[in-house]
Scaffold this active site. Structure first.
Site, PDB file in Angstrom:
ATOM      1  N   ASP A 347       0.835  -1.186   0.000  1.00 17.04           N
ATOM      2  CA  ASP A 347       0.000   0.000   0.000  1.00 17.04           C
ATOM      3  C   ASP A 347       0.880   1.250   0.000  1.00 17.04           C
ATOM      4  O   ASP A 347       1.874   1.324   0.726  1.00 17.04           O
ATOM      5  CB  ASP A 347      -0.888  -0.031   1.254  1.00 17.04           C
ATOM      6  CG  ASP A 347      -1.785   1.182   1.370  1.00 17.04           C
ATOM      7  OD1 ASP A 347      -2.681   1.339   0.522  1.00 17.04           O
ATOM      8  OD2 ASP A 347      -1.590   1.966   2.320  1.00 17.04           O
ATOM      9  N   GLU A 383       1.610  -0.469  -5.071  1.00 14.10           N
ATOM     10  CA  GLU A 383       0.678   0.608  -5.383  1.00 14.10           C
ATOM     11  C   GLU A 383       1.555   1.840  -5.582  1.00 14.10           C
ATOM     12  O   GLU A 383       2.059   2.406  -4.603  1.00 14.10           O
ATOM     13  CB  GLU A 383      -0.314   0.826  -4.246  1.00 14.10           C
ATOM     14  CG  GLU A 383      -1.333   1.923  -4.557  1.00 14.10           C
ATOM     15  CD  GLU A 383      -2.257   2.219  -3.392  1.00 14.10           C
ATOM     16  OE1 GLU A 383      -3.462   2.405  -3.631  1.00 14.10           O
ATOM     17  OE2 GLU A 383      -1.769   2.282  -2.247  1.00 14.10           O
TER      18      GLU A 383
END
Length: 695
Positions: A347, A383
């Site tokens: 993330d 990401e």
């Protein structure tokens, strides 16, 4: 308070580890003056002993307590200066979670007592709170080492172009018939027979789970009667989140991984090493802040009271610090070696690669991964963005990583919505986004293609809503993405109009067909295969209810069958899942280009028209394919965005072969009677080569 069986212990292994005779404790703190281990009664309510770790080696405080049994509950207290302006927030009145604990006992309680300062004081976070927080925080647990005997991860080779299925560990099964009530919403339920059968049916090869690291419900959500559903608020990087435990407790997680591996499905974890649940200077003192705030977090230059907020979540973990980097690496290895997982999706991964001078693909975190004998072999997905300076880094990660390609998502949505210039962009996305990824020896599987993810509209809602409807989040519908590139097809929200519903269903099939026919690694959001809706909520991070859970009762079984057909087509035809980028080079065996763009008349495609809507794509195996990897597969794909039926010139088939229509979004059941060169309006058709003798 001393302990009669206390000795120096060793600094070599962080956390609390039982060796059969006692427990060795090792805790990092560069700036503390004293670290204490606090022991608790079996029910966690009474502190029974407070023991200062007797030795310090470098920045590691350590000690060994003989006779301490497995299952002992404990916490940490750190002594040192409380000087927020200098970056230090030590407060020994606050019981701290061991960053390396693998189990937790009890729950986090939303209380001002967990704050290191006096809530409501005119001095704000510069004040000092002397209340003991032990009653409001879970206790760390001395784990049984037998619980974490090594597990084998899957057989991933990092060159596979697999179908990834992004799922919430709870919401995927809360409403799934066939999962026993006691297992719904649990790790065991996720790997139940009915779920695995479904994943096999649609060809899933890897399941990517939203965060399973233990996390905390945000104070502002608890006060509104909500919970942090997605879990991007980590506090324990070694402990599975207990709210997903089933009858097997922690062992249920390992059983889940085992069952997925037996079924031939990899397990990928979405991990959040970019920030923690402690928030900004107004947040609670739960672990890292109390142990060594100035080391664990990035603090603003010249104003160490405040936190760098490249994550948008209040703080930024300082992965550039050697001890913090070690913790992240230890955590990753733990999940691979002891819990059996096969890879990670990071993330806000830009944060992980930030050094003092900015994002660096050759920085310390990436160097550590490359040289690690365990982690260098597992799947890594980034990401590729955060909200910090220069934070958008799509295509900028090292070759060891694949990346979520949001440009792919937006382009496909825009194309099927009818936006100008979108067809030109679609051409690049269909071929693996070479403009983003073809450098440094990267392959087309570096692009993780998706139409929808947990963050944003589901696929079905992309065709049902033109605006977000996040009222249930209690933020006055101000949260969530503004730019969804969605289209309600004429009516906002649900409707009984059969014409509009038919348009929406075909639009969904068109986007799914585009996904499965694109070079790169496809990722499917759980539920998109059966038109799951979140009622127009494009930010369901706090909806641990029917909005966030998959609605299996209203599943579109016809769409599921179509997805299974797409997945089988992709598996059969290697030409749509090649590792090498295609640029129209002449193949040495037949002189044909490995990719051709044509119009409906079979002529070279003209790309200049901003309103270009229709295109044909012929894919053959790469002109650069080596002799040891022979391939004679080819597909012909037609994208007809116009509403009108069209006649299309099909390329000449090689001698002894014929083109066979295998995918048609206008006829998802596969009934292809009639002229195969006639293409329905607003549809995608894919032809495969078949030998004339039928083999």
């Amino acid at each position: 308070m001393s302990h009669p069986d206390l000795s120096a212990g060793t600094p070599h292994r962080m956390g609390a580890h039982h060796d059969g005779r006692g427990v060795n404790f090792a805790v990092f703190s560069e700036n503390a003056t004293l670290i204490e281990v606090c022991l608790f009664s079996d029910d966690g309510t009474q502190e029974t002993a407070r023991i200062a770790l007797p030795e310090r080696t470098g920045s590691i405080w350590h000690g060994y307590i003989a006779g301490l049994p497995v299952g002992t509950l404990y916490g940490l207290r750190a002594h040192g200066p409380y000087a927020p302006e200098q970056g230090h927030r030590f407060n020994s009145h606050k019981l701290l979670l061991d960053p390396y604990t693998r189990e937790m006992f009890g729950d986090w309680v939303n209380s001002a007592v967990t704050l290191g300062y006096v809530d409501g004081s005119p001095k704000n976070d510069l004040s000092f709170d002397t209340r003991d927080s032990a009653a409001f925080v879970p206790k760390s647990v001395v784990s049984n080492p037998a619980m974490f005997s090594g597990m084998a991860s899957g057989e991933h080779t990092k060159s596979d172009l697999d179908l990834i299925y992004e799922a919430h560990p709870k919401g995927a099964t809360m409403a799934l018939d066939g999962v026993p009530e006691t297992l719904r919403g649990t790790y065991e339920g996720l790997a139940s027979d009915v779920m695995i059968d479904h994943l096999h049916n649609i060809g899933v090869q890897a399941i990517e789970l939203l965060p399973v690291h233990s996390f905390v419900d945000d104070k502002f959500l608890v006060e509104r009667g909500l919970r942090n559903y997605w879990g991007y608020n980590s506090i324990g990087f070694f402990a599975p989140e207990p709210r997903y435990f089933g009858p097997g407790g922690l062992r249920g997680f390992r059983d889940m991984v085992d069952r997925f591996h037996t079924a031939g499905i990899e397990v990928i974890l979405d991990v959040v090493y970019n920030h923690t649940a402690e928030g900004d200077q107004r947040g609670p003192t739960l672990s890292f802040r109390g142990l060594d705030n100035a080391s664990y977090y990035r603090l603003t230059a010249g104003q160490s009271r405040y936190y760098v907020n490249d994550t948008g979540c209040g703080n930024t973990l300082n992965v550039a610090h050697p001890a913090v980097l070690r913790m992240v690496m230890d955590s990753l290895r733990f999940w691979v070696e002891d819990m059996g997982v096969d890879g990670f999706r990071f993330d806000l991964a830009t944060t992980m690669g930030r050094e003092d001078h900015g994002f660096d693909p050759k920085g310390g975190f990436f160097d550590a991964l490359r040289q690690d004998p365990v982690l260098s072999k597992v799947r890594m997905i980034a990401e590729p963005w955060d909200i910090g300076p220069g934070g958008y880094r799509l295509g900028g990660f090292p070759p060891e990583f694949s990346e979520w390609n949001d440009s792919y998502r937006d382009t496909v949505r825009r194309y099927w919505r009818g936006d100008a210039h979108s067809a030109q962009e679609l051409g690049a996305r269909l071929l693996g986004s070479a403009d983003k990824f073809e450098h440094s020896g990267r392959r087309s599987d570096a692009s993780v293609n998706f139409i929808a993810s947990h963050d944003g509209f589901t696929l079905a809602d992309t065709t049902r809503f033109s605006k977000r409807h996040n009222e249930a989040n209690t933020e006055n519908n101000r949260d969530g993405h503004h730019s969804n590139y969605s289209d309600n097809c004429g009516v906002e929200g649900y409707t009984d109009d059969p014409t509009i519903n038919a348009i929406r269903s075909k639009r969904q099939r068109n986007m799914l067909a585009t996904l499965f026919l694109s070079q790169g690694t496809p990722m499917l959001l759980a539920g998109d295969e059966f038109a799951n809706s979140q009622q127009g909520n494009n930010n369901a991070y706090c909806q641990d209810n029917d909005i966030g859970w998959l609605n299996w009762d209203h599943a579109d079984q016809d769409l599921t069958a179509f997805v299974a057909r797409l997945s089988a087509f992709r598996k059969t035809h290697v030409s749509v899942r090649q590792q090498r980028f295609l640029h129209g080079g002449a193949r040495p065996d037949d002189g044909l280009p490995d990719v051709e763009w044509t119009d409906f008349n079979g002529e070279p495609l003209g790309w200049r028209d901003p309103g270009l809507a229709n295109l044909c794509l012929t894919l053959r195996c790469s002109a650069d394919a080596p002799e040891y990897d022979p391939c004679d597969d080819a597909v012909f794909i037609v994208f007809n965005r116009d509403v009108e039926v069209a006649d299309v010139v099909v390329p000449k088939a090689p001698s002894g072969h014929r083109w066979v229509r295998e995918i048609d979004t206008d006829r998802p059941s596969g009934d292809f009677s009639g002229a195969f060169v006639t293409i329905a309006g607003e549809s995608v058709v894919a032809f495969g080569l078949q030998r004339e003798d039928g083999e």
